[in-house]
Design a protein around this motif. Structure first.
Motif, PDB file in Angstrom:
ATOM      1  N   PRO A  40       0.834  -1.196   0.000  1.00  0.00           N
ATOM      2  CA  PRO A  40       0.000   0.000   0.000  1.00  0.00           C
ATOM      3  C   PRO A  40       0.878   1.259   0.000  1.00  0.00           C
ATOM      4  CG  PRO A  40      -0.864  -1.609   1.558  1.00  0.00           C
ATOM      5  CD  PRO A  40       0.468  -2.137   1.071  1.00  0.00           C
ATOM      6  N   GLY A  41       0.541   2.198  -0.869  1.00  0.00           N
ATOM      7  CA  GLY A  41       1.297   3.444  -0.977  1.00  0.00           C
ATOM      8  C   GLY A  41       2.480   3.397  -1.926  1.00  0.00           C
ATOM      9  N   ASP A  42       2.876   2.188  -2.372  1.00  0.00           N
ATOM     10  CA  ASP A  42       4.006   2.063  -3.308  1.00  0.00           C
ATOM     11  C   ASP A  42       3.635   2.561  -4.699  1.00  0.00           C
ATOM     12  OD1 ASP A  42       5.625   0.886  -1.398  1.00  0.00           O
ATOM     13  OD2 ASP A  42       5.628  -1.121  -2.323  1.00  0.00           O
ATOM     14  N   THR A  43       4.648   2.998  -5.422  1.00  0.00           N
ATOM     15  CA  THR A  43       4.506   3.299  -6.840  1.00  0.00           C
ATOM     16  C   THR A  43       5.160   2.154  -7.608  1.00  0.00           C
ATOM     17  OG1 THR A  43       4.499   5.681  -6.473  1.00  0.00           O
ATOM     18  CG2 THR A  43       5.078   4.927  -8.688  1.00  0.00           C
ATOM     19  N   VAL A  44       4.416   1.573  -8.549  1.00  0.00           N
ATOM     20  CA  VAL A  44       4.903   0.418  -9.312  1.00  0.00           C
ATOM     21  C   VAL A  44       4.863   0.747 -10.803  1.00  0.00           C
ATOM     22  CG1 VAL A  44       4.219  -1.272  -7.555  1.00  0.00           C
ATOM     23  CG2 VAL A  44       2.609  -0.652  -9.370  1.00  0.00           C
ATOM     24  N   ASN A  45       5.685   0.052 -11.555  1.00  0.00           N
ATOM     25  CA  ASN A  45       5.738   0.249 -13.002  1.00  0.00           C
ATOM     26  C   ASN A  45       5.047  -0.896 -13.729  1.00  0.00           C
ATOM     27  OD1 ASN A  45       7.235   2.642 -12.886  1.00  0.00           O
ATOM     28  ND2 ASN A  45       9.116   1.483 -12.629  1.00  0.00           N
ATOM     29  N   VAL A  46       4.312  -0.539 -14.766  1.00  0.00           N
ATOM     30  CA  VAL A  46       3.662  -1.509 -15.640  1.00  0.00           C
ATOM     31  C   VAL A  46       4.157  -1.239 -17.056  1.00  0.00           C
ATOM     32  CG1 VAL A  46       1.468  -2.282 -16.616  1.00  0.00           C
ATOM     33  CG2 VAL A  46       1.627  -1.737 -14.174  1.00  0.00           C
ATOM     34  N   SER A  47       4.667  -2.291 -17.695  1.00  0.00           N
ATOM     35  CA  SER A  47       5.193  -2.146 -19.057  1.00  0.00           C
ATOM     36  C   SER A  47       4.196  -2.641 -20.089  1.00  0.00           C
ATOM     37  CB  SER A  47       6.492  -2.934 -19.210  1.00  0.00           C
ATOM     38  OG  SER A  47       7.499  -2.372 -18.406  1.00  0.00           O
ATOM     39  N   ARG A  69      -9.030   3.068  -8.896  1.00  0.00           N
ATOM     40  CA  ARG A  69      -8.516   3.299  -7.543  1.00  0.00           C
ATOM     41  C   ARG A  69      -7.009   3.569  -7.569  1.00  0.00           C
ATOM     42  NH1 ARG A  69     -10.752  -2.100  -4.951  1.00  0.00           N
ATOM     43  NH2 ARG A  69     -10.168  -2.737  -7.064  1.00  0.00           N
ATOM     44  N   LEU A  70      -6.363   3.261  -8.689  1.00  0.00           N
ATOM     45  CA  LEU A  70      -4.935   3.528  -8.841  1.00  0.00           C
ATOM     46  C   LEU A  70      -4.736   4.961  -9.319  1.00  0.00           C
ATOM     47  CD1 LEU A  70      -3.958   0.278 -10.761  1.00  0.00           C
ATOM     48  CD2 LEU A  70      -3.404   0.794  -8.376  1.00  0.00           C
ATOM     49  N   SER A 135       6.656   2.205 -20.441  1.00  0.00           N
ATOM     50  CA  SER A 135       6.404   1.818 -19.057  1.00  0.00           C
ATOM     51  C   SER A 135       5.724   2.980 -18.343  1.00  0.00           C
ATOM     52  CB  SER A 135       7.728   1.469 -18.377  1.00  0.00           C
ATOM     53  OG  SER A 135       7.530   1.157 -17.026  1.00  0.00           O
ATOM     54  N   PHE A 136       4.655   2.670 -17.605  1.00  0.00           N
ATOM     55  CA  PHE A 136       3.865   3.672 -16.887  1.00  0.00           C
ATOM     56  C   PHE A 136       3.920   3.381 -15.394  1.00  0.00           C
ATOM     57  CE2 PHE A 136       2.144   2.976 -21.093  1.00  0.00           C
ATOM     58  CZ  PHE A 136       2.076   4.253 -21.602  1.00  0.00           C
ATOM     59  N   SER A 137       3.822   4.428 -14.582  1.00  0.00           N
ATOM     60  CA  SER A 137       3.877   4.277 -13.127  1.00  0.00           C
ATOM     61  C   SER A 137       2.503   4.505 -12.508  1.00  0.00           C
ATOM     62  CB  SER A 137       4.871   5.266 -12.525  1.00  0.00           C
ATOM     63  OG  SER A 137       6.164   5.006 -13.011  1.00  0.00           O
ATOM     64  N   PHE A 138       2.174   3.645 -11.529  1.00  0.00           N
ATOM     65  CA  PHE A 138       0.907   3.731 -10.819  1.00  0.00           C
ATOM     66  C   PHE A 138       1.156   3.687  -9.323  1.00  0.00           C
ATOM     67  CE2 PHE A 138      -0.029   1.850 -14.908  1.00  0.00           C
ATOM     68  CZ  PHE A 138      -1.125   2.579 -15.341  1.00  0.00           C
ATOM     69  N   LYS A 139       0.424   4.535  -8.590  1.00  0.00           N
ATOM     70  CA  LYS A 139       0.509   4.514  -7.130  1.00  0.00           C
ATOM     71  C   LYS A 139      -0.634   3.679  -6.587  1.00  0.00           C
ATOM     72  CE  LYS A 139       0.772   7.474  -3.029  1.00  0.00           C
ATOM     73  NZ  LYS A 139      -0.309   6.929  -2.225  1.00  0.00           N
ATOM     74  N   ILE A 140      -0.270   2.700  -5.758  1.00  0.00           N
ATOM     75  CA  ILE A 140      -1.255   1.879  -5.071  1.00  0.00           C
ATOM     76  C   ILE A 140      -1.832   2.722  -3.926  1.00  0.00           C
ATOM     77  CG2 ILE A 140      -1.555  -0.210  -3.669  1.00  0.00           C
ATOM     78  CD1 ILE A 140       0.822  -1.423  -5.243  1.00  0.00           C
ATOM     79  N   PRO A 141      -3.148   2.687  -3.715  1.00  0.00           N
ATOM     80  CA  PRO A 141      -3.729   3.483  -2.633  1.00  0.00           C
ATOM     81  C   PRO A 141      -3.098   3.149  -1.270  1.00  0.00           C
ATOM     82  CG  PRO A 141      -5.464   2.571  -4.024  1.00  0.00           C
ATOM     83  CD  PRO A 141      -4.172   1.945  -4.472  1.00  0.00           C
ATOM     84  N   ASP A 142      -2.941   4.168  -0.437  1.00  0.00           N
ATOM     85  CA  ASP A 142      -2.375   3.987   0.904  1.00  0.00           C
ATOM     86  C   ASP A 142      -3.203   3.022   1.745  1.00  0.00           C
ATOM     87  OD1 ASP A 142      -0.258   5.768   0.425  1.00  0.00           O
ATOM     88  OD2 ASP A 142      -1.469   7.487   1.046  1.00  0.00           O
ATOM     89  N   ASP A 143      -4.521   3.005   1.501  1.00  0.00           N
ATOM     90  CA  ASP A 143      -5.405   2.157   2.294  1.00  0.00           C
ATOM     91  C   ASP A 143      -5.734   0.818   1.625  1.00  0.00           C
ATOM     92  OD1 ASP A 143      -6.976   3.139   0.246  1.00  0.00           O
ATOM     93  OD2 ASP A 143      -8.614   3.814   1.551  1.00  0.00           O
ATOM     94  N   ALA A 144      -4.979   0.442   0.601  1.00  0.00           N
ATOM     95  CA  ALA A 144      -5.220  -0.832  -0.091  1.00  0.00           C
ATOM     96  C   ALA A 144      -4.985  -1.992   0.865  1.00  0.00           C
ATOM     97  CB  ALA A 144      -4.300  -0.955  -1.297  1.00  0.00           C
ATOM     98  N   VAL A 186      -1.424  -6.317  -4.388  1.00  0.00           N
ATOM     99  CA  VAL A 186      -0.971  -5.700  -3.144  1.00  0.00           C
ATOM    100  C   VAL A 186      -0.438  -6.798  -2.213  1.00  0.00           C
ATOM    101  CG1 VAL A 186      -1.572  -4.238  -1.181  1.00  0.00           C
ATOM    102  CG2 VAL A 186      -2.671  -3.872  -3.401  1.00  0.00           C
ATOM    103  N   VAL A 187       0.808  -6.628  -1.765  1.00  0.00           N
ATOM    104  CA  VAL A 187       1.439  -7.627  -0.873  1.00  0.00           C
ATOM    105  C   VAL A 187       1.699  -7.039   0.511  1.00  0.00           C
ATOM    106  CG1 VAL A 187       2.458  -8.962  -2.727  1.00  0.00           C
ATOM    107  CG2 VAL A 187       3.745  -7.051  -1.761  1.00  0.00           C
TER     108      VAL A 187
END
Length: 187
Positions: A40-47, A69-70, A135-144, A186-187
């Protein structure tokens, strides 16, 4: 009896013709979105990548779907332009552009709780390669919650393209009928 023989011959000819046509068209470009995971709260890349098209494509215009939600990370200059990195597959392209589409959505996108990125690239001749397109970046919600899976995918809209220099319709149709979505877990 003659009618049955004629039908059998015609049916055999149709089956042979279909088999011959399908043999020449096996394989083609496969567009795919990578899968990844984050906290939760991380920014991840999707290619966004392509395979089966090395030296066979010249342009693309593709709608990528992501869970609303992203947060798609935008460029500092414009909140409707995603921050993205060009991949090696478009290294020889002359132009690329991306736009975040999260307003005035089509009903079919909105009802699925999705937003979209439209990505386009173009070059002269079949200079597109296999590999990562962008490649695009997405932020996972803090409350995920751990275990939540955010699906990514594609949406075809009239005018979208994955084209060869000679505008081979079968090439484009294959790309749009064999694309593969991804997911952010989300891990």
């Amino acid at each position: 009896m003659k009618l049955k023989s004629i039908i059998a011959v015609v049916l055999a000819a149709v089956i042979c013709t279909a088999a011959l046509c399908s043999c020449g068209k096996s394989g083609g470009p496969v567009l795919a979105l990578s899968s990844t995971e984050g906290k939760p709260g991380d920014t991840v890349n999707v290619s966004l990548s392509v395979s089966g098209a090395d030296g066979k494509w010249s342009s693309c215009g593709i709608h990528i779907l992501y869970d609303n939600r992203l947060e798609c990370i935008a460029s500092e200059a414009d909140p409707q332009t995603p921050s993205y990195e060009k991949g090696g597959a478009i290294a020889d392209m002359t132009a690329s552009v991306a736009v975040i589409w999260n307003k005035d959505l089509l009903d079919e996108i909105e009802k699925d709780n999705k937003f979209s990125i439209f990505f386009a690239a173009a070059g002269e001749g079949n200079v597109g390669k296999d590999g990562d397109i962008a490649s695009f970046s997405f932020k996972i919600p803090d409350d995920a919650e751990v275990g939540t899976v955010y699906e990514t995918g594609f949406f075809y809209r009239d005018g979208d393209a994955f084209a060869s220099a000679d505008n081979d319709a079968d090439f484009q149709d294959y790309a749009f009928s064999h694309w593969k979505g991804g997911k952010i877990t989300v891990v």
